[in-house]
Design an enzyme around this catalytic site. Structure first.
Site, PDB file in Angstrom:
ATOM      1  N   SER A  50       0.611  -1.548   0.098  1.00  0.00           N
ATOM      2  CA  SER A  50      -0.411  -0.088   0.064  1.00  0.00           C
ATOM      3  C   SER A  50       0.376   1.240  -0.241  1.00  0.00           C
ATOM      4  CB  SER A  50      -0.863   0.060   1.382  1.00  0.00           C
ATOM      5  OG  SER A  50       0.077  -0.031   1.975  1.00  0.00           O
ATOM      6  N   ASP A  85      -0.638  -1.501  -4.210  1.00  0.00           N
ATOM      7  CA  ASP A  85      -2.038  -1.696  -3.610  1.00  0.00           C
ATOM      8  C   ASP A  85      -2.439  -0.243  -3.567  1.00  0.00           C
ATOM      9  OD1 ASP A  85      -4.114  -3.161  -2.781  1.00  0.00           O
ATOM     10  OD2 ASP A  85      -3.479  -3.122  -0.909  1.00  0.00           O
ATOM     11  N   HIS A  86      -3.790   0.096  -3.736  1.00  0.00           N
ATOM     12  CA  HIS A  86      -4.773   0.862  -4.326  1.00  0.00           C
ATOM     13  C   HIS A  86      -3.794   2.152  -4.016  1.00  0.00           C
ATOM     14  CE1 HIS A  86      -8.305  -0.996  -2.992  1.00  0.00           C
ATOM     15  NE2 HIS A  86      -7.280  -1.722  -2.375  1.00  0.00           N
ATOM     16  N   GLU A 136      -9.953  -0.944 -10.434  1.00  0.00           N
ATOM     17  CA  GLU A 136     -11.345  -0.696  -9.618  1.00  0.00           C
ATOM     18  C   GLU A 136     -12.309   0.193 -10.487  1.00  0.00           C
ATOM     19  OE1 GLU A 136     -10.677  -1.404  -5.435  1.00  0.00           O
ATOM     20  OE2 GLU A 136     -12.515  -0.136  -4.605  1.00  0.00           O
ATOM     21  N   GLY A 210      -9.973 -10.081   1.682  1.00  0.00           N
ATOM     22  CA  GLY A 210      -9.602 -11.682   1.742  1.00  0.00           C
ATOM     23  C   GLY A 210      -9.593 -12.275   3.178  1.00  0.00           C
ATOM     24  N   ASN A 230      -6.835 -11.173  -2.245  1.00  0.00           N
ATOM     25  CA  ASN A 230      -5.879  -9.967  -1.328  1.00  0.00           C
ATOM     26  C   ASN A 230      -6.131 -10.175   0.040  1.00  0.00           C
ATOM     27  OD1 ASN A 230      -5.488  -8.743  -4.113  1.00  0.00           O
ATOM     28  ND2 ASN A 230      -5.918  -6.589  -3.379  1.00  0.00           N
ATOM     29  N   ASN A 232      -4.347  -8.829   3.973  1.00  0.00           N
ATOM     30  CA  ASN A 232      -4.023  -8.251   5.048  1.00  0.00           C
ATOM     31  C   ASN A 232      -3.537  -8.466   6.604  1.00  0.00           C
ATOM     32  OD1 ASN A 232      -1.839  -6.529   5.657  1.00  0.00           O
ATOM     33  ND2 ASN A 232      -3.153  -4.780   5.197  1.00  0.00           N
ATOM     34  N   THR A 233      -4.983  -8.211   6.757  1.00  0.00           N
ATOM     35  CA  THR A 233      -5.594  -7.739   8.064  1.00  0.00           C
ATOM     36  C   THR A 233      -5.173  -9.232   8.900  1.00  0.00           C
ATOM     37  OG1 THR A 233      -7.346  -6.161   7.424  1.00  0.00           O
ATOM     38  CG2 THR A 233      -7.548  -6.868   9.827  1.00  0.00           C
TER      39      THR A 233
HETATM   40  P1  13P Z   1      -7.885  -7.568   4.686  1.00  0.00           P
HETATM   41  O1  13P Z   1      -6.673  -6.253   5.150  1.00  0.00           O
HETATM   42  O2  13P Z   1      -9.019  -7.726   5.031  1.00  0.00           O
HETATM   43  O3  13P Z   1      -6.869  -8.732   4.176  1.00  0.00           O
HETATM   44  O4  13P Z   1      -7.614  -6.843   2.438  1.00  0.00           O
HETATM   45  C1  13P Z   1      -6.398  -6.926   1.865  1.00  0.00           C
HETATM   46  C2  13P Z   1      -6.794  -6.276   1.357  1.00  0.00           C
HETATM   47  O5  13P Z   1      -7.652  -6.407   0.636  1.00  0.00           O
HETATM   48  C3  13P Z   1      -5.678  -4.881  -0.036  1.00  0.00           C
HETATM   49  O6  13P Z   1      -5.679  -4.679  -0.589  1.00  0.00           O
END
Ligand code: 13P
Length: 288
Positions: A50, A85-86, A136, A210, A230, A232-233
């Site tokens: 990101s 990312d984004h 997107e 995800g 994707n 991350n969290t």
């Molecule tokens: P999460 O943080 O919900 O897993 O999403 C990650 C994501 O979509 C990164 O673009």
């Protein structure tokens, strides 16, 4: 293996009905763990960065240097892409200049005409250098590193317009959100996904957010054309839980337990385990 762009691995995934994980990186340990996990199970991988995490790690050039160094020193043989990312319009241009092999331009907060116009410009810039582009439409809900989306369901007609800009893969909102899903979440809108897939044909689609989607629902989405998921969290939670365990057990006060290599050993292993678990769900093992 040198870094690769991402559209080749995603086309293969679409044909083979599996998905490649985009695992976001936050520091050196994260990156090393993801690469080791993917090498172990022979899965291709997309390292997501990101804009905030890129800044945190020192900048895009540092990220590219770190990833290239790890690939060489750890003898990583599976295909690896570094993906913004984004990305903002400016951020995507900077990542392209720094050597990212893939970028997402997220113009979902612009009106559709401006999103299309800016996407076309980023596609031109990226494709001149052999870099893949994700775009997107219909914003992903929740907050991702300061990027806040309302969580709309995408309009298939707008998806097609975006695809016609020459993008390599498409992120379309289908009720997914970043971060934890609320208790009363109604699940992914698989009907809309099926409709979008029919409209965009052979263009791989991306599932953001995800974390916390039931495995079966992710697999149903993969059957409908999702080729990149994707995450991350969920990995951040796993990492933080192990840091907490270590400190709460007072291990940093025992002997040389304050050594960062000791503090971060289990959190790094938690990332390896988490990535392997996701790869199992996505079906990308042995597809490198
Ligand atoms: P999460 O943080 O919900 O897993 O999403 C990650 C994501 O979509 C990164 O673009």
């Amino acid at each position: 293996m040198p870094l690769v762009e991402a559209s080749g691995m995603l086309k293969k995934a679409l044909e083979g009905k599996y998905a490649v994980g985009q695992f976001n990186i936050n520091n050196l340990e994260w990156t090393k763990s993801i690469l080791l996990a993917c090498e172990e199970v022979k899965s291709p991988v997309i390292l997501g960065v990101s804009e905030g995490a890129g800044k945190y790690m020192g900048g895009y050039n540092t990220v590219v240097g770190m990833v290239k160094g790890l690939i060489k020193d750890l003898n990583i043989t599976v295909p690896v892409a570094i993906h913004l990312d984004h990305g903002s319009y400016e951020g995507a241009q900077k990542a392209i200049a720094a050597g990212f092999t893939s970028v997402m331009f997220d113009g979902s907060h612009y009106d559709i005409e401006e999103n299309l116009q800016k996407t076309r410009e980023i596609v031109k810039l990226a494709h001149e250098k052999g870099i893949s582009v994700e775009a997107e439409v219909g914003s992903i809900g929740g907050e991702e590193d300061g990027v806040v989306g309302k969580g709309e369901v995408a309009d298939p007609k707008e998806c097609l317009q975006l695809v016609e800009c020459g993008i390599d893969f498409l992120a379309a909102g289908i009720g997914n959100i970043h971060g934890a899903y609320p208790e009363n979440w109604e699940g992914l809108d698989l009907e809309v996904l099926a409709e979008i897939q029919k409209t965009v044909g052979s263009v791989p689609m991306v599932l953001h957010g995800g974390t916390g989607i039931p495995a079966k629902m992710v697999q149903d989405a993969i059957k409908l054309g999702i080729s990149k998921v994707n995450v991350n969290t969920e990995l951040q939670w796993a990492f933080a839980a192990e840091v907490r365990n270590y400190i709460e057990a007072g291990k940093d006060k025992e002997g040389k337990g304050f050594d960062p290599r000791k503090i971060l050993a289990k959190p790094a292993q938690a990332i390896i385990d988490g990535v392997k678990e996701k790869i199992e769900i996505f079906g990308s093992a042995h597809k490198a």
